[in-house]
Design a protein around this motif. Sequence first.
Motif, PDB file in Angstrom:
ATOM      1  N   TYR A 157       0.844  -1.188   0.000  1.00  5.54           N
ATOM      2  CA  TYR A 157       0.000   0.000   0.000  1.00  5.54           C
ATOM      3  C   TYR A 157       0.882   1.242   0.000  1.00  5.54           C
ATOM      4  O   TYR A 157       1.926   1.283   0.634  1.00  5.54           O
ATOM      5  CB  TYR A 157      -0.896   0.027   1.249  1.00  5.54           C
ATOM      6  CG  TYR A 157      -1.886  -1.090   1.310  1.00  5.54           C
ATOM      7  CD1 TYR A 157      -3.135  -0.965   0.717  1.00  5.54           C
ATOM      8  CD2 TYR A 157      -1.584  -2.271   1.990  1.00  5.54           C
ATOM      9  CE1 TYR A 157      -4.055  -1.992   0.788  1.00  5.54           C
ATOM     10  CE2 TYR A 157      -2.507  -3.307   2.057  1.00  5.54           C
ATOM     11  CZ  TYR A 157      -3.743  -3.156   1.455  1.00  5.54           C
ATOM     12  OH  TYR A 157      -4.649  -4.173   1.527  1.00  5.54           O
ATOM     13  N   ASP A 158       0.443   2.248  -0.708  1.00  9.52           N
ATOM     14  CA  ASP A 158       1.087   3.554  -0.643  1.00  9.52           C
ATOM     15  C   ASP A 158       0.418   4.376   0.438  1.00  9.52           C
ATOM     16  O   ASP A 158      -0.231   5.385   0.177  1.00  9.52           O
ATOM     17  CB  ASP A 158       0.972   4.278  -1.991  1.00  9.52           C
ATOM     18  CG  ASP A 158       2.025   3.807  -2.975  1.00  9.52           C
ATOM     19  OD1 ASP A 158       3.098   3.375  -2.511  1.00  9.52           O
ATOM     20  OD2 ASP A 158       1.764   3.865  -4.177  1.00  9.52           O
ATOM     21  N   TRP A 159       0.548   3.963   1.700  1.00 12.05           N
ATOM     22  CA  TRP A 159      -0.031   4.699   2.806  1.00 12.05           C
ATOM     23  C   TRP A 159       1.033   5.622   3.370  1.00 12.05           C
ATOM     24  O   TRP A 159       2.172   5.222   3.616  1.00 12.05           O
ATOM     25  CB  TRP A 159      -0.480   3.763   3.919  1.00 12.05           C
ATOM     26  CG  TRP A 159      -1.658   2.916   3.547  1.00 12.05           C
ATOM     27  CD1 TRP A 159      -2.545   3.144   2.565  1.00 12.05           C
ATOM     28  CD2 TRP A 159      -2.031   1.704   4.184  1.00 12.05           C
ATOM     29  NE1 TRP A 159      -3.479   2.157   2.534  1.00 12.05           N
ATOM     30  CE2 TRP A 159      -3.191   1.242   3.523  1.00 12.05           C
ATOM     31  CE3 TRP A 159      -1.524   0.957   5.245  1.00 12.05           C
ATOM     32  CZ2 TRP A 159      -3.840   0.079   3.881  1.00 12.05           C
ATOM     33  CZ3 TRP A 159      -2.174  -0.199   5.599  1.00 12.05           C
ATOM     34  CH2 TRP A 159      -3.327  -0.638   4.929  1.00 12.05           C
ATOM     35  N   THR A 160       0.660   6.852   3.614  1.00  5.79           N
ATOM     36  CA  THR A 160       1.611   7.817   4.164  1.00  5.79           C
ATOM     37  C   THR A 160       0.987   8.536   5.344  1.00  5.79           C
ATOM     38  O   THR A 160       0.015   9.273   5.181  1.00  5.79           O
ATOM     39  CB  THR A 160       2.013   8.855   3.101  1.00  5.79           C
ATOM     40  OG1 THR A 160       2.678   8.192   2.047  1.00  5.79           O
ATOM     41  CG2 THR A 160       2.939   9.898   3.711  1.00  5.79           C
ATOM     42  N   PRO A 161       1.523   8.310   6.551  1.00  7.43           N
ATOM     43  CA  PRO A 161       1.035   9.087   7.690  1.00  7.43           C
ATOM     44  C   PRO A 161       1.367  10.562   7.499  1.00  7.43           C
ATOM     45  O   PRO A 161       2.369  10.920   6.853  1.00  7.43           O
ATOM     46  CB  PRO A 161       1.794   8.494   8.882  1.00  7.43           C
ATOM     47  CG  PRO A 161       2.292   7.166   8.412  1.00  7.43           C
ATOM     48  CD  PRO A 161       2.524   7.320   6.946  1.00  7.43           C
ATOM     49  N   ASP A 162       0.509  11.406   8.046  1.00  8.04           N
ATOM     50  CA  ASP A 162       0.764  12.838   8.015  1.00  8.04           C
ATOM     51  C   ASP A 162       2.156  13.125   8.576  1.00  8.04           C
ATOM     52  O   ASP A 162       2.614  12.483   9.521  1.00  8.04           O
ATOM     53  CB  ASP A 162      -0.306  13.550   8.851  1.00  8.04           C
ATOM     54  CG  ASP A 162      -0.253  15.052   8.694  1.00  8.04           C
ATOM     55  OD1 ASP A 162       0.690  15.663   9.233  1.00  8.04           O
ATOM     56  OD2 ASP A 162      -1.178  15.611   8.082  1.00  8.04           O
ATOM     57  N   ALA A 163       2.818  14.095   7.968  1.00  6.57           N
ATOM     58  CA  ALA A 163       4.180  14.417   8.381  1.00  6.57           C
ATOM     59  C   ALA A 163       4.268  14.849   9.836  1.00  6.57           C
ATOM     60  O   ALA A 163       5.331  14.751  10.460  1.00  6.57           O
ATOM     61  CB  ALA A 163       4.742  15.509   7.475  1.00  6.57           C
ATOM     62  N   ASN A 164       3.159  15.332  10.396  1.00  4.34           N
ATOM     63  CA  ASN A 164       3.158  15.781  11.789  1.00  4.34           C
ATOM     64  C   ASN A 164       2.838  14.665  12.792  1.00  4.34           C
ATOM     65  O   ASN A 164       2.765  14.926  13.996  1.00  4.34           O
ATOM     66  CB  ASN A 164       2.131  16.909  11.967  1.00  4.34           C
ATOM     67  CG  ASN A 164       2.520  18.157  11.194  1.00  4.34           C
ATOM     68  OD1 ASN A 164       3.672  18.562  11.213  1.00  4.34           O
ATOM     69  ND2 ASN A 164       1.546  18.739  10.492  1.00  4.34           N
ATOM     70  N   CYS A 165       2.660  13.440  12.275  1.00  2.00           N
ATOM     71  CA  CYS A 165       2.327  12.336  13.177  1.00  2.00           C
ATOM     72  C   CYS A 165       3.545  11.968  14.027  1.00  2.00           C
ATOM     73  O   CYS A 165       4.620  11.687  13.481  1.00  2.00           O
ATOM     74  CB  CYS A 165       1.870  11.123  12.380  1.00  2.00           C
ATOM     75  SG  CYS A 165       1.318   9.750  13.427  1.00  2.00           S
ATOM     76  N   PRO A 166       3.415  11.964  15.350  1.00  2.00           N
ATOM     77  CA  PRO A 166       4.551  11.583  16.201  1.00  2.00           C
ATOM     78  C   PRO A 166       5.005  10.157  15.897  1.00  2.00           C
ATOM     79  O   PRO A 166       4.194   9.272  15.612  1.00  2.00           O
ATOM     80  CB  PRO A 166       3.978  11.689  17.618  1.00  2.00           C
ATOM     81  CG  PRO A 166       2.798  12.605  17.498  1.00  2.00           C
ATOM     82  CD  PRO A 166       2.238  12.344  16.134  1.00  2.00           C
ATOM     83  N   ALA A 167       6.292   9.940  15.987  1.00  2.00           N
ATOM     84  CA  ALA A 167       6.860   8.637  15.651  1.00  2.00           C
ATOM     85  C   ALA A 167       6.292   7.525  16.520  1.00  2.00           C
ATOM     86  O   ALA A 167       6.098   6.393  16.054  1.00  2.00           O
ATOM     87  CB  ALA A 167       8.379   8.689  15.796  1.00  2.00           C
TER      88      ALA A 167
END
Length: 870
Positions: free
Chosen positions: A277-287
Motif C-alpha cells: 500500500y502507498d499509505w503515508t502518515p501525516d508528516a506531523n504524526c509523532p513517531a
Amino acid sequence: MDLSNKLKHSCALAVAMAISPALVAAENDEQVERIEVTGSHIKRIDLEGASPITVLSAEDIARSGAQDMSQLLRKLPISGNGTFSTQGNNSDDTSNGGAAISLRGLGADSTLVLLNGRRISVNSFAKDIDTAFVDINSIPMSAVKRIDILKDGASALYGSDAIAGVINIILKKDFEGFEINAKVADTIEDGDGQVSVSMLWGTQGEKSHTTVILDYFKQNETLFADRDYSKSANQEFRGGVDRRSSSGNPGTFIPATLHSDGRIDVKRKSDDGNTIYDWTPDANCPAENINDAPFCRYDYAPHMTSIPESTRVGLSVFHDYEFNDELKMFAEVMVQHNNSVVKGAASPSFSEFYILKDNPLFTSGAQVNPFPGEDLTMRRRLTEAGNRLKEAESNSARMVLGLNGMLSDWEWELAYTYSYNRNHEYGRQGFVHTPRLQAAINVGEYNPFSQTQPQSVIDDITVNTTRNGKSTTQAFDGKMFGDIFSLPAGDVAMAVGFEYREEELSDDPDELFLRGEIFGTEATQASGDRDQTSIFVEFVVPVAEQLEAQLAVRHEDYSDFGTTTNPKIGLKYTPLDNLTLRASWGEAFRAPSLVQLGLGPTQESPSLVDQTRCKLTGAVEDCSAQEVTVIFSGNPDLQPEESTSYNIGAVWEIVEGLSVGVDYWNYDQDGLITSDTQYLLNNNGTNPAVVKREPTIDGIPGRLVEVYDKFINLGSQSTDGVDFDLAYLMETNGAGDFNFKYNLTWVNSFEQKRVDGSAEQLVGEYQHPEFRWVGGVDWNYGDWQTAARLNYIGEYEDDSDAGATGTIDSMLTFDMNVSYVGFEHWTLTVGGTNLFNEDPPFSSAQFMGYDQTTHSAQGAFVYGQASYRF
C-alpha cells in the motif's frame, strides 16, 4: 380475533376446565396456610418442590453489598455468558444504561424475568443489536422483598421464553411502618462514587393496605483512563498488542480512485509479486504513533466510558382492598426514570472521505499533495468536533389491576397488566454530518492536513442525533386452583389458567442515520408486534406417601408463529425426613424476538480477522482483529428455537443445621437463533453477497469494505453441569450465631453445533469459565451483624477469534460489611466489595485489557449506610 373476543374465549375455556372439579372437590374444614412458590401455580405448605430454587431474602440482598440489581445478580454462580451490566456502556453500545442476566449462559432472551409473578416489557433498545432483554436496573433494590430463582426450564408454567429458568422478583407489597435509608459509597480509585436514598411507607387499614416506595440512585462515571491497566488501547506494556485505532489525527493519506457512483477504491501496487500500500502518515504524526503498519495511530481508550454516569428515580405504589372474605382487589403502579451519560472518542473515518487532486488546498499552494496528481482518501479522526457524548434516557412504567377470591374451595385470580419502556438517546457532541464534511473538504474550508479548523466549519458539519424506542406489553391473565379429589397419600391439586398478551416494539433512529449521512455512531432500527394466547394446566399428585409428582402443560398460540404445546414433569421423593430427591423434565419453544424479526439494516463495527487475506499475505493488518463495518439485518424467515431440559438432584440435611444440595442439569436447544459474523466471514470471504472488498490485485482479494450479516437459525447448542449448595447454621452460647453458605456451579460442557455439522466446545473458552462459586459467612453477635463473601470466577482461554492467545486468569474478590442494630429504630452499616482491590485479569483480546463482560473494573468499593424505621 380481537382482544375482547380472545379474552372471552380464554376465560370461558379456563372456567370450563376448572368448574367441574370444583363442584366435586371434597370440603376441607381444616384451614392450613399455603404459600405460592415460584415453579408452581399451586399454593403449597412447604417450600421444597420438584424444581431447584434459589431464594434471596431482603436480608441476603442487604448483606451482599450489591449496589443495584445487576451487581447482585451477576455475582450468582448460575449467571453466565450473556449477562451484562452498565459497565462497558460507551458510545458504540446500543442499549446504554441497561442491564440483564443470562442464566446458564443461554442468553438474556432465554431467561424470563417476572415482577410479582407477572411479566415486564422488554427494553426497547436491544443489547448488541440482537438481544431483547428486561432491564433489571429498572427495578429498585429498595422495593425488593425477595428474589426467587427457578433453576430449570419452566416454559410449561410461565411461557415459552423461560428456557433457562425464571427470576421472579417479589416486591414489598405488604410493608408496614416507615423506613428511610441513605447510602454513600465510593471507590478507592478514581470515579464511580454513589449516593442512594429510599423511603418506604406502609399502612394497614380495616380492609385495605397501602405501600409507597420512593427511591433515588446516583452514580458518577468511570473512564477507562481512571484505571492504570485500561488507560491505553496499546496493551504492549502488559504483554498484549497495540489496539490503537488506525484512524488518527494527524491522519493517514492513501491514493484512491473516485468512481462516478461515489465509491472510493484505494490504489495499490505490486512490488516483486507482493501487494503493498502507498499509505503515508501525516508528516506531523509523532513517531510513537506509527507502528509496523504505516498508520498514524490514535489512542481512543482514555476518552471512553467504562461505567457511565447514571441517575435513577422511581416510585412504587401497591394497594390491596378486601371487599369481603371471598373477594379482594389489588393494584400495583411502578414508574422509573433512568438517565445515563456515555462518552466515546471522537468519530473516526476509514476511507469514507476523499480529497480530489484539484482541491483548492492543492491548487492554491496552501497544501502539498503527498501523492502529486492523485486523488486521496484518508483514515482520520475528527477530534476537532470533540469527543462523542450521548445521553440515554429511559422511562418505564407498569400497572397491574386485579381481583382474587374464593369460589367454593377454589382460589381464583384475574388481572390486567400494562407495561412499557420508552428510551430516548441523544447524540449531544462529536457527531458529524457526512455530506457537509465532504462538501467542506471539496471547497477547501476543511483542511484534513490541519489539526485545527475554523469554528464556523465545525459548527456547520456537526449535528445532534436522536433515537427513540418504545416497547409495550399488555396482558390479561387468570387462574384458579384447588383440590379435585383424594388419593390414599393425599389430595390431588390442580391449577388451570390462561393468558392473553399483546407486545409491540419500535426502535427508530433519526433520518440522518437512516439516510447513511452520519458516521461515528451505532444504532438500530426495528419494529414489530404480535399477540399470543396461552392456556395451561398443572397437577400436583401425591403418588405415594413419600412421592409427589408435578405434571404441567401449556399451549400457546402466536399470531406470527402458529402453536406450540410444552409439557413438564417433576418428581419429588422423600425417603427420609432429612433427604429429598428431585427430578424434572420439560420442553420449550421460543419464537424469534421482534428485534430478530424486524431489525432494519443496521451498522455495527466489530473487530474481525480477515482470514481470506491473512492466508495469502500473512500481514499483521490482515491476521489481527480490525474494526470492520458490518451491515446487519433481521430475518423474517427465522424459525423458532426448540429445547429440552432436565434436572436431577438431592437435598440432604446431614445433621440439624447442616444441609447439602446437589443438582445435575442439562439443556439442549435446536434451531438456535444467533449470528456469527467471524464464522460467516471465514467461510464466505470472497462471496460478493456477503462481503464487499476493494479490487483484487495479483490474485489477492482487496481489503474489506463491508460485511453483510443477518440472524439465522445457526444450529444447536447443549450444556450440562452441576450445582452444589452447602449451608450450615451454627449456634453458640457465647460467640453468637454463624451461618455458612457455599454455592458452586460447574459447567461440564457447552457445545454449539452449526447446520454444516461443525462443532465448537465452549467450556473453558472465552467468556465461558468452567467454575464459579460464592462462599460466605454471616455472624450475628448481640447487636452486631457481620457478613463476609468470597466471589470466584475460574480461568478460561482468551479470545482466539480476535487473534488472542493464552489464558485469562481466575479472579477472587472479598466483600464484607458490619451492621450495628443497638440503637432504637436505627441500623448503621459500613462495608465494601472487592476490599483487596483485585484488578480484573488480563485479556489481550480487548483494547481495555480485560474482559468487561465477565469481570468488573470497579475495584475496591466502600460504603456507609444508615436506616431508620418505626
